[in-house]
Design an enzyme around this catalytic site. Structure first.
Site, mmCIF file in Angstrom:
data_model
loop_
_atom_site.group_PDB
_atom_site.id
_atom_site.type_symbol
_atom_site.label_atom_id
_atom_site.label_comp_id
_atom_site.label_asym_id
_atom_site.label_seq_id
_atom_site.Cartn_x
_atom_site.Cartn_y
_atom_site.Cartn_z
ATOM 1 C CG HIS A 140 -1.842 1.124 1.387
ATOM 2 N ND1 HIS A 140 -3.209 1.008 1.215
ATOM 3 C CD2 HIS A 140 -1.614 2.416 1.713
ATOM 4 C CE1 HIS A 140 -3.766 2.199 1.411
ATOM 5 N NE2 HIS A 140 -2.818 3.070 1.726
ATOM 6 C CD GLU A 141 1.643 3.541 3.648
ATOM 7 O OE1 GLU A 141 1.771 4.586 2.995
ATOM 8 O OE2 GLU A 141 0.660 3.306 4.379
ATOM 9 C CG HIS A 180 -6.294 6.285 0.157
ATOM 10 N ND1 HIS A 180 -6.101 7.315 1.026
ATOM 11 C CD2 HIS A 180 -5.382 5.333 0.488
ATOM 12 C CE1 HIS A 180 -5.128 6.999 1.871
ATOM 13 N NE2 HIS A 180 -4.663 5.802 1.554
ATOM 14 C CG HIS A 185 0.015 6.013 -0.727
ATOM 15 N ND1 HIS A 185 -1.111 6.447 -1.381
ATOM 16 C CD2 HIS A 185 -0.413 5.573 0.490
ATOM 17 C CE1 HIS A 185 -2.171 6.278 -0.600
ATOM 18 N NE2 HIS A 185 -1.772 5.742 0.546
ATOM 19 C CE1 TYR A 197 -6.637 3.796 4.029
ATOM 20 C CE2 TYR A 197 -7.800 5.578 5.101
ATOM 21 C CZ TYR A 197 -6.615 4.985 4.722
ATOM 22 O OH TYR A 197 -5.431 5.588 5.042
#
Ligand SMILES: [Zn+2]
Length: 298
Positions: free
Chosen positions: A197-198, A207, A201, A253
């Site tokens: 996930h990071e 997101h 980014h 999320y």
């Protein structure tokens, strides 16, 4: 003797032999750096008011945090990060808020080499244990195994990811120039999907639930969001690359994200309210497809 019982200095010496090189910290935005990073992180991590958080009670009901989704792990790890200028798990520059992945239009992509690969240099702080480095490396390998992205140890490249265990899991969106912080806290961030996930980014992805077209797929229930966290649900001018909205993206999320009481949903799927979302534990097929579209195709 178990690894965790060894004197920390000996453990650190072991990790330093793993070919990970610490890089310069001088280019980090000062608001994100809280003093020099040392090996003794145990004394630095702050946890405020842990027991009173609705979220905390929810997390503690799980016996094995590997079963938690990436969204749940991120929220748990980032509960107390407001003062670090972290928006959800996206770091904000003091100069400009580069939180939209429309930054890809203005130069935040990592350059592609003539050989068709995209080499993303990184340096890892020397305070991780070998098992933790394995998790980081495993996540990096998942990119190179399925896309043209290759994370490579930094030699002298100007732009690079500097991975450190500061409190919380967060990253800037896209390449921002110089050494850019990716915080992967040893307390809560070292899971395969969370690292993916990071890194997504850092590659320029925002997101999924903030996509420009999200209203056709997700309804945000503002009244249930913890006061002061509404910005986590702001839409951004994303470049969706004609890919379908992806409920199973590792960048989505969950339904209880930033819930004011830990049980009232902050998002619901539309038009099918029963559709599941935000349950990913690793990159989805469309996450991989989006990387390829952004970086690997002509
Ligand atoms: Zn995120």
């Amino acid at each position: 003797m178990k690894e965790s019982e060894k004197p920390l200095e000996r453990q650190v010496q072991k990790t330093q032999r793993l070919h990970f090189r610490p890089g310069s910290m001088t280019e980090f935005p000062p608001q994100l750096v809280h003093g020099p990073v040392t090996a003794r992180l145990e004394n630095r991590t702050t946890r405020e008011d842990v027991s009173s958080s609705p979220w905390s009670r929810r997390v503690k009901s799980h016996t094995d945090d590997e079963q938690l989704t990436v969204a749940e792990l991120l929220e748990e790890a980032n509960r107390n990060l407001k003062r670090l200028h972290v928006h959800g798990d996206v770091a904000a520059s003091s100069v400009s808020r580069r939180e939209a992945d429309s930054c890809v239009l203005s130069g935040c992509l990592w350059p592609r080499d003539p050989d068709g690969k995209v080499y993303v240099p990184y340096a890892v702080a020397n305070h991780y244990f070998s098992e933790e480095l394995d998790v980081i490396r495993g996540a990096m390998d998942s990119f190179s195994n399925s896309t043209c992205i290759l994370f490579v140890p930094r030699s002298d490249q100007k732009d690079f990811l500097h991975i450190q265990s500061l409190p919380g899991c967060y990253s800037y969106v896209g390449r921002r120039g110089g050494g850019q912080l990716v915080s992967l806290s040893r307390r809560g961030c070292l899971h395969h999907g969370t690292v993916q996930h990071e890194l997504l980014h850092a590659l320029g992805f925002n997101h999924e639930h903030r996509r420009s077209d999200r209203d056709q797929h997700i309804r945000v229930l503002l009244e249930n969001i913890m006061s002061g966290h509404e910005f986590n649900f702001d839409k951004v001018d994303t470049r969706n690359q004609e890919t379908p909205y992806d409920y199973s993206s590792v960048m989505h999320y969950g339904r209880l994200a930033f819930s004011r009481d830990g049980s009232s949903p902050t998002m619901e799927a539309v038009p099918d309210a029963g559709a599941e979302f935000g349950r990913a534990t690793r990159m989805s097929r469309d996450d991989v497809r989006r990387i390829k579209l952004l970086y690997c195709s002509d």
